[in-house]
Scaffold this motif. Sequence first.
Motif, PDB file in Angstrom:
ATOM      1  N   UNK A  57       1.692   1.118  11.575  1.00  0.00           N
ATOM      2  CA  UNK A  57       3.650   0.851  11.480  1.00  0.00           C
ATOM      3  C   UNK A  57       3.565  -0.507  11.149  1.00  0.00           C
ATOM      4  N   UNK A  58       3.147  -1.304  11.856  1.00  0.00           N
ATOM      5  CA  UNK A  58       2.783  -2.375  11.987  1.00  0.00           C
ATOM      6  C   UNK A  58       2.894  -3.205  11.146  1.00  0.00           C
ATOM      7  N   UNK A  59       2.184  -2.900   9.670  1.00  0.00           N
ATOM      8  CA  UNK A  59       1.771  -3.563   8.572  1.00  0.00           C
ATOM      9  C   UNK A  59       2.934  -2.698   7.855  1.00  0.00           C
ATOM     10  N   UNK A  60       3.728  -1.411   7.720  1.00  0.00           N
ATOM     11  CA  UNK A  60       4.498  -1.363   7.200  1.00  0.00           C
ATOM     12  C   UNK A  60       5.757  -1.943   7.509  1.00  0.00           C
ATOM     13  N   UNK A  61       5.959  -2.580   8.117  1.00  0.00           N
ATOM     14  CA  UNK A  61       7.181  -3.280   9.012  1.00  0.00           C
ATOM     15  C   UNK A  61       7.177  -4.753   8.072  1.00  0.00           C
ATOM     16  N   UNK A  62       6.069  -5.133   8.342  1.00  0.00           N
ATOM     17  CA  UNK A  62       5.373  -6.986   7.902  1.00  0.00           C
ATOM     18  C   UNK A  62       6.870  -7.219   6.512  1.00  0.00           C
ATOM     19  N   UNK A  63       6.245  -5.602   5.146  1.00  0.00           N
ATOM     20  CA  UNK A  63       6.325  -5.424   4.503  1.00  0.00           C
ATOM     21  C   UNK A  63       7.376  -5.080   3.319  1.00  0.00           C
ATOM     22  N   UNK A  64       8.240  -4.277   4.451  1.00  0.00           N
ATOM     23  CA  UNK A  64       9.635  -4.000   4.762  1.00  0.00           C
ATOM     24  C   UNK A  64      10.264  -4.093   3.386  1.00  0.00           C
ATOM     25  N   UNK A  65      10.740  -5.604   3.263  1.00  0.00           N
ATOM     26  CA  UNK A  65      11.150  -6.186   2.449  1.00  0.00           C
ATOM     27  C   UNK A  65      11.241  -5.939   0.953  1.00  0.00           C
ATOM     28  N   UNK A  66       9.799  -5.871   0.999  1.00  0.00           N
ATOM     29  CA  UNK A  66       9.307  -5.740  -0.294  1.00  0.00           C
ATOM     30  C   UNK A  66       9.226  -3.993  -0.642  1.00  0.00           C
ATOM     31  N   UNK A  67       8.986  -3.221  -0.057  1.00  0.00           N
ATOM     32  CA  UNK A  67       9.074  -2.504  -0.818  1.00  0.00           C
ATOM     33  C   UNK A  67      10.385  -1.838  -0.842  1.00  0.00           C
ATOM     34  N   UNK A  68      11.448  -2.202  -0.300  1.00  0.00           N
ATOM     35  CA  UNK A  68      12.864  -1.683   0.004  1.00  0.00           C
ATOM     36  C   UNK A  68      12.846  -1.565  -1.681  1.00  0.00           C
TER      37      UNK A  68
ATOM     38  N   UNK B  28       4.937   3.176  19.469  1.00  0.00           N
ATOM     39  CA  UNK B  28       5.709   2.547  18.454  1.00  0.00           C
ATOM     40  C   UNK B  28       4.944   3.637  17.240  1.00  0.00           C
ATOM     41  N   UNK B  29       3.692   3.183  17.383  1.00  0.00           N
ATOM     42  CA  UNK B  29       2.851   4.098  16.052  1.00  0.00           C
ATOM     43  C   UNK B  29       2.725   5.482  16.214  1.00  0.00           C
ATOM     44  N   UNK B  30       2.790   6.035  17.638  1.00  0.00           N
ATOM     45  CA  UNK B  30       3.716   7.695  17.364  1.00  0.00           C
ATOM     46  C   UNK B  30       4.878   8.000  17.402  1.00  0.00           C
ATOM     47  N   UNK B  31       5.339   7.014  17.095  1.00  0.00           N
ATOM     48  CA  UNK B  31       6.731   7.320  16.920  1.00  0.00           C
ATOM     49  C   UNK B  31       7.369   6.999  15.556  1.00  0.00           C
ATOM     50  N   UNK B  32       6.747   5.966  15.004  1.00  0.00           N
ATOM     51  CA  UNK B  32       6.754   5.895  13.671  1.00  0.00           C
ATOM     52  C   UNK B  32       6.036   7.697  12.743  1.00  0.00           C
ATOM     53  N   UNK B  33       4.769   8.444  13.081  1.00  0.00           N
ATOM     54  CA  UNK B  33       4.534   9.159  13.033  1.00  0.00           C
ATOM     55  C   UNK B  33       5.366  10.751  12.587  1.00  0.00           C
ATOM     56  N   UNK B  34       5.938  10.446  14.231  1.00  0.00           N
ATOM     57  CA  UNK B  34       6.210  11.414  14.036  1.00  0.00           C
ATOM     58  C   UNK B  34       8.293  11.814  13.323  1.00  0.00           C
TER      59      UNK B  34
ATOM     60  N   UNK C  58       0.888   9.549   2.417  1.00  0.00           N
ATOM     61  CA  UNK C  58       0.313   7.999   1.788  1.00  0.00           C
ATOM     62  C   UNK C  58       0.039   7.140   3.133  1.00  0.00           C
ATOM     63  N   UNK C  59       1.697   6.513   3.336  1.00  0.00           N
ATOM     64  CA  UNK C  59       1.612   5.154   3.601  1.00  0.00           C
ATOM     65  C   UNK C  59       1.440   6.664   5.734  1.00  0.00           C
ATOM     66  N   UNK C  60       2.348   7.513   6.297  1.00  0.00           N
ATOM     67  CA  UNK C  60       1.429   7.366   6.908  1.00  0.00           C
ATOM     68  C   UNK C  60       0.404   7.982   7.493  1.00  0.00           C
ATOM     69  N   UNK C  61      -0.672   8.094   6.811  1.00  0.00           N
ATOM     70  CA  UNK C  61      -2.047   8.620   5.654  1.00  0.00           C
ATOM     71  C   UNK C  61      -2.963   7.222   6.421  1.00  0.00           C
ATOM     72  N   UNK C  62      -2.176   6.544   5.870  1.00  0.00           N
ATOM     73  CA  UNK C  62      -3.580   4.892   5.237  1.00  0.00           C
ATOM     74  C   UNK C  62      -2.548   3.426   5.844  1.00  0.00           C
ATOM     75  N   UNK C  63      -1.959   3.973   6.300  1.00  0.00           N
ATOM     76  CA  UNK C  63      -0.718   2.218   6.783  1.00  0.00           C
ATOM     77  C   UNK C  63      -0.064   1.919   7.977  1.00  0.00           C
TER      78      UNK C  63
END
Length: 397
Positions: free
Chosen positions: A269-280, A129-135, A262-267
């Motif tokens: 995949x799990x953290x990004x999915x957790x707050x996805x609703x707020x980010x949107x 999952x992590x590698x796929x999101x980075x791609x 910035x997100x790819x470098x410091x956040x």
Amino acid sequence: MSSALANGEFRTVWLAEAQSTIGDQLTIVALALLVYHRTGSALLSAIAYALTFLPALAGGLGLAQLADRYPRRTVLAGSAAVQAVLVGVMAIPGMPLLPLCVLVVLARLAGAPSNAAQNALTREIFTDDELYLRSQDIRGITTNTAMLLGLACGGFLVTAAGPSWALAIDAATFAVSAFALHRWVRPRPAADGGDGAWFGAIRWVAGQRRLRVLLGLSWLVGLAVIPEGLVAPLAREIGAPDQAVGWLLAADPLGFVAGVFVMSRFVSAEARRRVLGVLAIVPTAVLLVFSLRPDLVLALVALAAAGAAGAYIVTVGASFITWVPNELRGGAGGVYRTGLRVAQGVGVAIGGVLAEWAGSATTAITIAGAAGVLLGIPLAVSWARLGPGTTEAAGAS
């Protein structure tokens, strides 16, 4: 991101997409200028520009399913080869306008399955999952950068060398992509064995609440892009010079590239999915700044910030593809991309109507921002209740 680029198959898919994207921007500029110079009609030039998008919308739901029914490498290489031939014919000097427009439609239809195949194939290349999101981060950064480069250089190249040369370069990028994909991406069998039901992916997605929420989160982009359709009246309203129109158009994609990095470098995949609703919600919330009738500097900062926050869409798309079974990913990807394109087109049209009704671009943008926040809150709540989930749970639900 370097770990994703270390994979040779992904590098091939990535570079093929990047160079074809630059070539496509050259075609868009060449076609618009060619039609305008021959007819002197701004309307016909705009219609020709619209033709480059409509086939992707029409074919996104149906042709995207080819990425499930046939080997994805074959779909990608075949799509690129057909586009190379069609755009190559367009490059013939003196080509009449009617056949030229027909060829544009056919070339875009030929390209309709390619994005679905790219997304699905990349997920096959990266099972982590992590590698796929980075791609997907890399693809997002590259695509936006390539579009900016293509548009920035397109006008100069078309003016200096002529539309036929610009079209020939685009045809060459497709030919190189077809060869590279066939040569350096390993063959895999068709994901559904070649006997899956047409539109089965649409029915499956419609029955998955998690995916419906993700679609809703992606459609918020339709409100966030409204400023792009209003840059000319916006510049005039805030007292900016004519050249500021280009700056205002560039602010969002430049912000997006920075945000994805910035997100790819410091956040994670799990953290990004957790707050996805707020980010949107953030991209449209930023647009509320336009209620202050900002000057040029503040407007540029706001649009760049909205673009940076819009980086959430990469996580939405990656999560959507991840939670679809492999044999349905091509068709499901078509559903996702078509919905995103329609939302953007409808959003720009709504922005124009609002600006005309209110007599103010800043008011229209402010209304879009408020609407995005109001629509985003229930989606964010739904996402929080669902939880980020896992690939296995979503695929089995």
